[in-house]
Write a protein that holds these residues in place. Structure first.
Motif, short mmCIF file in Angstrom:
data_model
loop_
_atom_site.label_atom_id
_atom_site.label_comp_id
_atom_site.label_asym_id
_atom_site.label_seq_id
_atom_site.Cartn_x
_atom_site.Cartn_y
_atom_site.Cartn_z
N TYR A 188 9.25 -22.32 -19.69
CA TYR A 188 9.99 -23.25 -20.68
C TYR A 188 9.10 -24.77 -20.60
O TYR A 188 8.67 -25.05 -19.50
CB TYR A 188 11.46 -23.61 -20.28
N ARG A 189 9.13 -25.45 -21.57
CA ARG A 189 8.35 -26.75 -21.52
C ARG A 189 9.34 -27.80 -22.08
O ARG A 189 9.96 -27.75 -23.14
CB ARG A 189 6.99 -26.77 -22.27
N ARG A 220 13.27 -35.96 -27.82
CA ARG A 220 13.05 -35.14 -29.23
C ARG A 220 13.35 -33.85 -29.11
O ARG A 220 12.19 -33.12 -28.87
CB ARG A 220 11.71 -35.81 -29.88
N GLN A 221 14.16 -33.37 -29.45
CA GLN A 221 14.58 -32.10 -29.90
C GLN A 221 15.32 -31.81 -31.04
O GLN A 221 16.81 -31.68 -31.07
CB GLN A 221 15.44 -31.19 -28.66
N PRO A 222 14.80 -31.74 -32.21
CA PRO A 222 15.60 -31.66 -33.35
C PRO A 222 16.05 -30.48 -33.92
O PRO A 222 15.90 -30.05 -35.11
CB PRO A 222 14.43 -31.99 -34.40
N SER A 282 18.40 -20.28 -16.46
CA SER A 282 17.74 -21.48 -16.79
C SER A 282 17.20 -21.93 -18.05
O SER A 282 17.24 -22.91 -18.60
CB SER A 282 16.58 -21.61 -15.80
N MET A 283 16.67 -21.08 -18.84
CA MET A 283 16.18 -21.10 -19.98
C MET A 283 17.54 -21.42 -21.08
O MET A 283 17.42 -22.35 -21.87
CB MET A 283 15.53 -19.98 -20.61
N LEU A 324 13.44 -29.61 -13.94
CA LEU A 324 14.11 -28.76 -14.82
C LEU A 324 13.28 -27.54 -14.93
O LEU A 324 13.53 -26.42 -15.25
CB LEU A 324 14.77 -29.13 -15.81
N THR A 325 11.92 -27.82 -15.24
CA THR A 325 11.19 -26.67 -15.55
C THR A 325 10.14 -26.21 -14.10
O THR A 325 9.66 -25.07 -13.95
CB THR A 325 9.88 -27.10 -16.68
#
Length: 489
Positions: free
Chosen positions: A35-36, A55-57, A381-382, A408-409
């Protein structure tokens, strides 16, 4: 008339699972990609406020999480902190709480204030056009420490009633019995106020506490959604430029070390169910072995395929709920084991818990168990980072733990490379049965004979560990009112 077309008989699951060549093969699980984190701005404003804009639209919403240090030490501060949180959004900028609620509702935004043992958290969300409204309401609330006396009295009444209701729950009784057994009357672990302390809170006291405590130093604001990170960070800087002040005027609370004492029996006369609560020291999240300990915890009791769940819940039926997890107690991390059982099965359940701890510590661990736990941990986690709300909450928590967003990653990636031998070493180090102490809460008369047979494992004469009578009234406090009310559901 055309005859009805006959339909083939439906196949059973067993028929579907087989082919003429034999059982239908189950496809292999796919490899979970790393995950990034999405694009973000991470900055500290001149007033000390840390702002992280991501930014996570995925939707047109934005999630907002503001975390402010709030660690009261004195009983009077504890009560005042609870009332401060309950009244923070009840006005501001000359608005009463009805006007504030209407303003948020018309913009499609929500905002709530919740106090946890170490923080005051403001949790909100808004569509694109409502974010500015939400941020203005939030900053207005922080800017105005004044409280109407009627609002304070109403909040005190609500909190007193909620504490009374929460304290009637066995889960809360057990948690506080455990805290009292482990830490006695140390003020560091008192999380919610007594009704008498609440009654003494005044509007002036809340205003003074607000000015002293709700400061930007050490605070963090996380925004995740359909936003421009640079522009949003600039908007936050403009809205909070007035907000000044240092950290609270007391030293950080340190929790005493756990003592490896015998498990004690805490009396709840007439109870037909029992609560087993065990704790042991845990590693810091920055410990290189934290990934290995996390996998060992999952193998032991941390998910549905764990040894503890399989043994005392699914196979033997000794407990209707059991769990093993990490628990934050102020500045420390504990390993916590829980089981809820019928009175007649309590002693066997405790015996099996300790046997499973010994079996885990003694090893060896089969590769299949470690790999199953690893897949579960990576998958969870994902999932925890998939939505705007969960990403915002986990980012805020990570900053609160003093860790960078990249943790977190980085942590899941570290878990991918943990070897079975490292998990076995972690199990030996952290899951030694002798390291665990705790309480068994239930009917003393019914439990004492069976628990006494466990010898040094359980001290049935130590009922006084939570007060001379071992009753609800003898327990000093419950966990934070809002947090416990949420968990109990």
């Amino acid at each position: 008339m055309t005859p009805a077309t006959s339909q083939p008989a439906p196949r059973t699951a067993a028929q579907i699972a087989r082919t003429p060549r034999g059982p239908r093969p189950v496809p292999d699980l796919g490899v979970q990609p790393p995950y990034r984190l999405p694009p973000m701005v991470d900055t500290v404003l001149p007033n000390g406020l840390r702002v992280v804009c991501v930014r996570q639209p995925s939707t047109s919403m934005t999630e907002v999480r503001l975390r402010i240090p709030c660690v009261p030490r004195r009983p009077e501060d504890l009560a005042t902190a609870e009332v401060t949180a309950a009244t923070l959004l009840r006005g501001g900028a000359g608005r009463d709480h009805w006007e504030t609620d209407t303003l948020l509702a018309r913009s499609g935004a929500t905002l709530d204030a919740v106090r946890s043992p170490m923080w005051l958290n403001l949790i909100g969300s808004a569509p694109g056009g409502g974010l500015s409204v939400l941020l203005n309401v939030l900053t207005d609330a922080l800017a105005d420490p004044r409280r109407e006396a009627a609002e304070v009295e109403s909040a005190k009444n609500r909190l007193t009633e909620r504490i009374r209701v929460v304290r009637a729950q066995p889960q809360v009784f057990a948690q506080e019995a455990l805290r009292t057994h482990c830490y006695r009357d140390d003020p560091a672990v008192r999380d919610t106020p007594e009704p008498a302390a609440l009654a003494a809170v005044t509007a002036g006291g809340v205003a003074d506490f607000h000015r002293r405590t709700l400061t930007p130093t050490g605070s963090s604001l996380v925004l995740v959604g359909d936003l421009d990170p640079e522009r949003t960070a600039a908007e936050v800087a403009a809205l909070t430029g007035w907000w000044r002040g240092g950290a609270a005027d007391w030293e950080p609370i340190r929790v005493p070390e756990l003592r490896p004492e015998p498990i004690v029996l805490v009396d709840r006369p007439g109870a037909v169910q029992s609560q087993i609560r065990l704790v042991a020291p845990g590693p810091a999240r920055t410990d290189p072995a934290f990934g290995a300990v996390s996998l060992a915890n999952l193998v032991f009791g941390g998910y549905f395929s764990s040894r503890l769940v399989t043994n005392i819940r699914e196979t033997k039926g000794y407990a209707y709920r059991t769990d093993s997890r990490f628990e934050d107690v102020k500045d420390t991390l504990r390993l916590a084991v829980e089981a809820d059982s019928a009175t007649g099965y309590t002693a066997p359940a405790l015996r099996e818990i300790r046997a499973e701890l010994a079996r885990l510590a003694d090893g060896p661990l089969p590769d299949a168990e470690v790999e199953s736990a690893r897949r579960f941990l990576l998958g969870m986690s994902m999932i925890s980072l998939a939505s705007q709300a969960t990403l915002a909450t986990n980012l805020s928590s990570t900053l609160g733990f003093g860790l960078p967003p990249q943790w977190l990653t980085d942590f899941p990636e570290a878990v991918r490379t943990v070897r079975r031998e490292e998990v076995e070493a972690a199990a030996r180090r952290w899951f030694d049965p002798a390291a665990f102490t705790g309480v068994v809460v239930g009917d003393r008369e019914a439990l004492a004979p069976a628990l006494a047979e466990l010898g040094e494992v359980c001290d049935v004469n130590a009922v006084g560990a939570v007060g001379a009578v071992g009753a609800v009234g003898a327990i000093g406090s419950v966990s934070a009112v809002d947090e416990l009310a949420r968990r109990a559901g």
